[in-house]
Design an enzyme around this catalytic site. Structure first.
Site, PDB file in Angstrom:
ATOM      1  N   GLU A  34       3.719  -5.346  12.331  1.00 21.25           N
ATOM      2  CA  GLU A  34       2.816  -4.196  12.156  1.00 21.25           C
ATOM      3  C   GLU A  34       1.691  -4.693  11.257  1.00 21.25           C
ATOM      4  O   GLU A  34       1.898  -4.901  10.058  1.00 21.25           O
ATOM      5  CB  GLU A  34       3.555  -3.035  11.485  1.00 21.25           C
ATOM      6  N   LYS A  46      12.151  -7.555   1.314  1.00 22.57           N
ATOM      7  CA  LYS A  46      11.245  -8.327   0.452  1.00 22.57           C
ATOM      8  C   LYS A  46      10.002  -7.472   0.243  1.00 22.57           C
ATOM      9  O   LYS A  46       9.089  -7.452   1.069  1.00 22.57           O
ATOM     10  CB  LYS A  46      10.887  -9.650   1.143  1.00 22.57           C
ATOM     11  N   PRO A  47       9.951  -6.735  -0.898  1.00 22.42           N
ATOM     12  CA  PRO A  47       8.766  -5.908  -1.133  1.00 22.42           C
ATOM     13  C   PRO A  47       7.583  -6.798  -1.504  1.00 22.42           C
ATOM     14  O   PRO A  47       7.761  -7.988  -1.772  1.00 22.42           O
ATOM     15  CB  PRO A  47       9.160  -5.050  -2.346  1.00 22.42           C
ATOM     16  N   GLY A 100       2.068  -6.172   7.280  1.00 24.98           N
ATOM     17  CA  GLY A 100       1.113  -6.824   6.380  1.00 24.98           C
ATOM     18  C   GLY A 100      -0.124  -7.231   7.144  1.00 24.98           C
ATOM     19  O   GLY A 100      -0.426  -6.678   8.206  1.00 24.98           O
ATOM     20  N   SER A 101      -0.833  -8.214   6.620  1.00 23.96           N
ATOM     21  CA  SER A 101      -2.096  -8.594   7.245  1.00 23.96           C
ATOM     22  C   SER A 101      -1.844  -9.410   8.514  1.00 23.96           C
ATOM     23  O   SER A 101      -0.784 -10.027   8.671  1.00 23.96           O
ATOM     24  CB  SER A 101      -2.923  -9.412   6.251  1.00 23.96           C
ATOM     25  N   ASN A 142       0.807  -1.236   0.000  1.00 19.61           N
ATOM     26  CA  ASN A 142       0.000   0.000   0.000  1.00 19.61           C
ATOM     27  C   ASN A 142       0.842   1.289   0.000  1.00 19.61           C
ATOM     28  O   ASN A 142       0.395   2.300  -0.522  1.00 19.61           O
ATOM     29  CB  ASN A 142      -1.027  -0.002   1.144  1.00 19.61           C
ATOM     30  N   CYS A 201      -3.262   1.289   6.693  1.00 16.10           N
ATOM     31  CA  CYS A 201      -3.517   0.484   7.893  1.00 16.10           C
ATOM     32  C   CYS A 201      -4.275   1.288   8.941  1.00 16.10           C
ATOM     33  O   CYS A 201      -5.118   0.752   9.653  1.00 16.10           O
ATOM     34  CB  CYS A 201      -2.216  -0.048   8.454  1.00 16.10           C
ATOM     35  N   GLU A 255     -11.457  -5.752   8.314  1.00 23.54           N
ATOM     36  CA  GLU A 255     -10.734  -4.688   7.619  1.00 23.54           C
ATOM     37  C   GLU A 255     -11.200  -4.650   6.158  1.00 23.54           C
ATOM     38  O   GLU A 255     -11.113  -5.657   5.452  1.00 23.54           O
ATOM     39  CB  GLU A 255      -9.222  -4.978   7.700  1.00 23.54           C
TER      40      GLU A 255
HETATM   41  P1  NAD Z   1      -0.053  -9.587   3.145  1.00 24.40           P
HETATM   42  O1  NAD Z   1      -0.024 -10.102   4.538  1.00 24.40           O
HETATM   43  O2  NAD Z   1      -0.818 -10.335   2.134  1.00 24.40           O
HETATM   44  O3  NAD Z   1       1.440  -9.505   2.560  1.00 24.40           O
HETATM   45  C1  NAD Z   1       2.469  -8.784   3.190  1.00 24.40           C
HETATM   46  C2  NAD Z   1       3.807  -9.367   2.778  1.00 24.40           C
HETATM   47  O4  NAD Z   1       3.907 -10.700   3.271  1.00 24.40           O
HETATM   48  C3  NAD Z   1       4.027  -9.459   1.263  1.00 24.40           C
HETATM   49  O5  NAD Z   1       5.345  -9.057   0.977  1.00 24.40           O
HETATM   50  C4  NAD Z   1       3.828 -10.939   0.971  1.00 24.40           C
HETATM   51  O6  NAD Z   1       4.566 -11.404  -0.137  1.00 24.40           O
HETATM   52  C5  NAD Z   1       4.348 -11.586   2.229  1.00 24.40           C
HETATM   53  N1  NAD Z   1       3.787 -12.932   2.505  1.00 24.40           N
HETATM   54  C6  NAD Z   1       2.680 -13.498   2.004  1.00 24.40           C
HETATM   55  N2  NAD Z   1       2.491 -14.728   2.543  1.00 24.40           N
HETATM   56  C7  NAD Z   1       3.510 -14.936   3.415  1.00 24.40           C
HETATM   57  C8  NAD Z   1       3.869 -16.004   4.294  1.00 24.40           C
HETATM   58  N3  NAD Z   1       3.137 -17.103   4.398  1.00 24.40           N
HETATM   59  N4  NAD Z   1       4.969 -15.860   5.034  1.00 24.40           N
HETATM   60  C9  NAD Z   1       5.727 -14.723   4.974  1.00 24.40           C
HETATM   61  N5  NAD Z   1       5.429 -13.681   4.160  1.00 24.40           N
HETATM   62  C10 NAD Z   1       4.341 -13.788   3.392  1.00 24.40           C
HETATM   63  O7  NAD Z   1      -0.518  -8.067   3.241  1.00 24.40           O
HETATM   64  P2  NAD Z   1      -0.810  -7.068   2.050  1.00 24.40           P
HETATM   65  O8  NAD Z   1      -2.099  -7.437   1.412  1.00 24.40           O
HETATM   66  O9  NAD Z   1       0.413  -6.928   1.205  1.00 24.40           O
HETATM   67  O10 NAD Z   1      -0.962  -5.673   2.845  1.00 24.40           O
HETATM   68  C11 NAD Z   1      -2.148  -5.214   3.390  1.00 24.40           C
HETATM   69  C12 NAD Z   1      -2.162  -5.407   4.891  1.00 24.40           C
HETATM   70  O11 NAD Z   1      -1.049  -4.755   5.487  1.00 24.40           O
HETATM   71  C13 NAD Z   1      -3.376  -4.795   5.551  1.00 24.40           C
HETATM   72  O12 NAD Z   1      -3.894  -5.694   6.504  1.00 24.40           O
HETATM   73  C14 NAD Z   1      -2.832  -3.554   6.240  1.00 24.40           C
HETATM   74  O13 NAD Z   1      -3.582  -3.119   7.352  1.00 24.40           O
HETATM   75  C15 NAD Z   1      -1.474  -4.032   6.628  1.00 24.40           C
HETATM   76  N6  NAD Z   1      -0.568  -2.890   6.886  1.00 24.40           N
HETATM   77  C16 NAD Z   1      -0.223  -2.624   8.187  1.00 24.40           C
HETATM   78  C17 NAD Z   1       0.594  -1.524   8.476  1.00 24.40           C
HETATM   79  C18 NAD Z   1       0.975  -1.189   9.902  1.00 24.40           C
HETATM   80  O14 NAD Z   1       1.882  -0.386  10.083  1.00 24.40           O
HETATM   81  N7  NAD Z   1       0.316  -1.732  10.912  1.00 24.40           N
HETATM   82  C19 NAD Z   1       1.072  -0.726   7.427  1.00 24.40           C
HETATM   83  C20 NAD Z   1       0.704  -1.032   6.120  1.00 24.40           C
HETATM   84  C21 NAD Z   1      -0.117  -2.127   5.870  1.00 24.40           C
END
Ligand code: NAD
Length: 505
Positions: free
Chosen positions: A240, A169-170, A218-219, A146, A274, A369
């Site tokens: 986070e 790892k983006p 991430g999520s 995001n 987020c 969410e």
């Molecule tokens: P996601 O969890 O799908 O992916 C995040 C990252 O994790 C990606 O780089 C992905 O390749 C990697 N990933 C996927 N599966 C994995 C696994 N099994 N093991 C390790 N890594 C894995 O999240 P998203 O859809 O990219 O991002 C959106 C989410 O991020 C939302 O829930 C949002 O609230 C959250 N977010 C939180 C913050 C914060 O600061 N709290 C900031 C930005 C986004």
């Protein structure tokens, strides 16, 4: 906590704009089997990086900050191509990172200086007690899509300042911006302590398996998997995660201000933030006035990538489908759509800014969410009800409270179960990087920023205890008679009890 579905990587590495479908660029995916070699290279380079000391590293970080400033346009154009953001939204990321870098450059030497600790008891003043901060060699940063600049660098800068090497790892949805950020690091002559691993789950797992600390954003569902994997090697994680941030509007709030804030907080970056405002609770007496003001604001918003749009595209069809599902679910359960409520006609992953009323906690839009441009507003009969509903969530990232009486708002804030509360504003705690940013409950573990803690979190603490004097040296060893040791322990107990005895009176 719904897991984001795995993305199927294009075999050619082609990344398409979610706004137009046109090619934004191509990337070479990393073979997971190559990650140990990349991490080993970083591990090797990290030693010299640590040896430069904070002043030496600050110079490199300063050159990088200048590079980011000078290449802002190029970065933002790429961001728009890769994510479909509006120009206004894309323009937020680079300044935030420069601000963070600038703060760390100024403060890193102090944050990393060995700390002297006082003797806990007078008899221990024969010892000099120091805590040294030593970097964890390789920090793996796993980022979401995001904010491709901010999510990559807001944590990387702190880790690099600490003296760590960073394996980034983006998100597989936004790999291109990270390539440009790495090119910048190389262009300003920085050592090879920043590297990329490009790909999806398997590459992420290899990053965890080859790092000494994992900073994950991430999520929540993925956060659990990251922690499980890191536990196999007993390496620490900082998570986070997702949020469902509530906003509470009290009956004495400046309603125009609250409405502007709610709309911006919900729609900024198409709701894909987020800490975006995901649900609003408004006191009955000001509810109608607030809803009218919100609708007026929302009707003026334009969707569109780049110049001219207030907010841009959703990142992909999956994200759009989540928004559609939440709105359909709300409608089916009796909610009213006051504006929007559908995908924008025409090409691209755009969703119209949407205001929902007559919502309640049986609806997904109030409990899960959404991460889309929706603003569900609920009428509440009392402040206590607003607090109860705000806390009725598995998440606890941040929140907002609006009232003309700041002390009253604070008294509400301290009853909310979350990591940060903004009063008469939204999202602004993110800029206050001297304070920690971290979620409670399913929103995270640990925190980023927090002044010196934003650097120290990437370090191990090494305690060095040295003698101030030779008096008392060896006094507890076996060379003493058992009788003398007994006497000494009795005396120590008596001395240690002086304080508790006084305090217990
Ligand atoms: P996601 O969890 O799908 O992916 C995040 C990252 O994790 C990606 O780089 C992905 O390749 C990697 N990933 C996927 N599966 C994995 C696994 N099994 N093991 C390790 N890594 C894995 O999240 P998203 O859809 O990219 O991002 C959106 C989410 O991020 C939302 O829930 C949002 O609230 C959250 N977010 C939180 C913050 C914060 O600061 N709290 C900031 C930005 C986004």
């Amino acid at each position: 906590m719904t897991a984001t579905p795995d993305v199927e990587l294009s075999a050619t590495g082609t990344i398409r704009s979610p706004a137009t479908g046109s090619v934004a660029g191509t990337v070479r995916w990393t073979d997971p089997a190559d990650v140990p070699r990349i991490a080993a290279g970083l591990r090797e380079a990290q030693r010299a990086w640590e040896a430069r000391g904070p002043e030496g590293r600050a110079k490199v970080l300063a050159r990088y900050a200048v590079w980011l400033g000078e290449h802002r346009d190029e970065i933002e154009h790429l961001l728009i191509r890769e994510t479909g953001k509006s120009a206004i939204d894309a323009a937020q990321e680079v300044p935030l990172i420069i601000m963070i870098a600038s703060y760390y450059i100024k403060t890193m030497a102090k944050a990393l200086a060995p700390e002297k600790r006082p003797a806990p008891m007078p008899f221990l003043s024969i010892k000099r007690i120091e805590v040294h901060y030593r970097p964890r060699p390789v920090v793996g940063i796993i980022a979401p899509w995001n904010y491709p600049v901010a999510n990559a660098l807001m944590d990387a800068i702190g880790a690099l300042a600490a003296g760590c090497a960073v394996l980034l790892k983006p998100s597989e949805r936004t790999p291109l911006t990270a390539e440009l950020l790495l090119r910048g690091w190389q262009d300003c002559g920085a050592p090879e302590v920043l590297a990329l691993a490009q790909g999806a789950r398997e590459v992420s797992e290899a990053v965890i398996d080859n790092s000494d600390f994992v900073q994950f954003t991430g999520s929540s569902a993925t956060g659990v998997k990251v922690m499980e994997r890191a536990a196999r090697r007993l390496i620490p994680v900082s998570l986070e995660l997702g949020g469902k941030d509530p906003m509470i509007v009290l009956d004495d709030a400046d309603i125009e201000l609250a409405a502007h804030a709610a709309v911006w907080g919900a729609m900024f970056n198409a709701g894909q933030t987020c800490v975006s405002v995901e649900r609003v609770y408004v006191l009955e007496s000001v509810y109608e006035q607030f809803v009218d003001a919100v609708v007026r604001d929302v009707e003026k918003l334009r969707t569109g990538a780049g110049e001219g749009g207030d907010f841009g595209a959703l990142i992909d069809e999956n994200q759009l489908a989540v928004t559609e599902r939440h709105v359909a679910d709300a409608k089916a359960k009796g909610a009213k759509v006051l504006t929007g409520g559908r995908r924008r006609p025409g090409p691209g992953c755009f969703y119209e800014p949407t205001v929902l009323v007559d919502v309640d906690h049986s609806m997904l839009c109030m409990t899960e969410e959404t991460f889309g441009p929706t603003l569900p507003i609920m009428k509440v009969g009392s402040v206590a009800e607003a607090i109860r509903l705000a806390n009725d969530s598995p998440y606890g990232l941040s929140a907002a409270v609006f009232s003309r009486d700041v002390e009253r708002a604070k008294s509400v804030a301290v009853q909310l179960d979350c990591g940060a509360v903004n009063i008469n504003d939204v999202i602004s705690n993110l800029m206050c990087t001297t304070a920690p940013m971290g979620g409670w409950k399913a929103s995270g573990l640990g925190a980023r920023f927090g002044g010196p803690d934003g650097i120290r979190k990437y370090c191990r603490q090494e305690v060095i205890v040295s003698p101030r004097t030779s008096i008392g040296a060896g006094s507890t060893y076996y060379s003493n008679s058992p009788k003398a040791l007994k006497r000494m322990n009795k005396l120590l107990t008596r001395l240690a009890l002086i304080g508790p005895r006084r305090a217990a009176k």
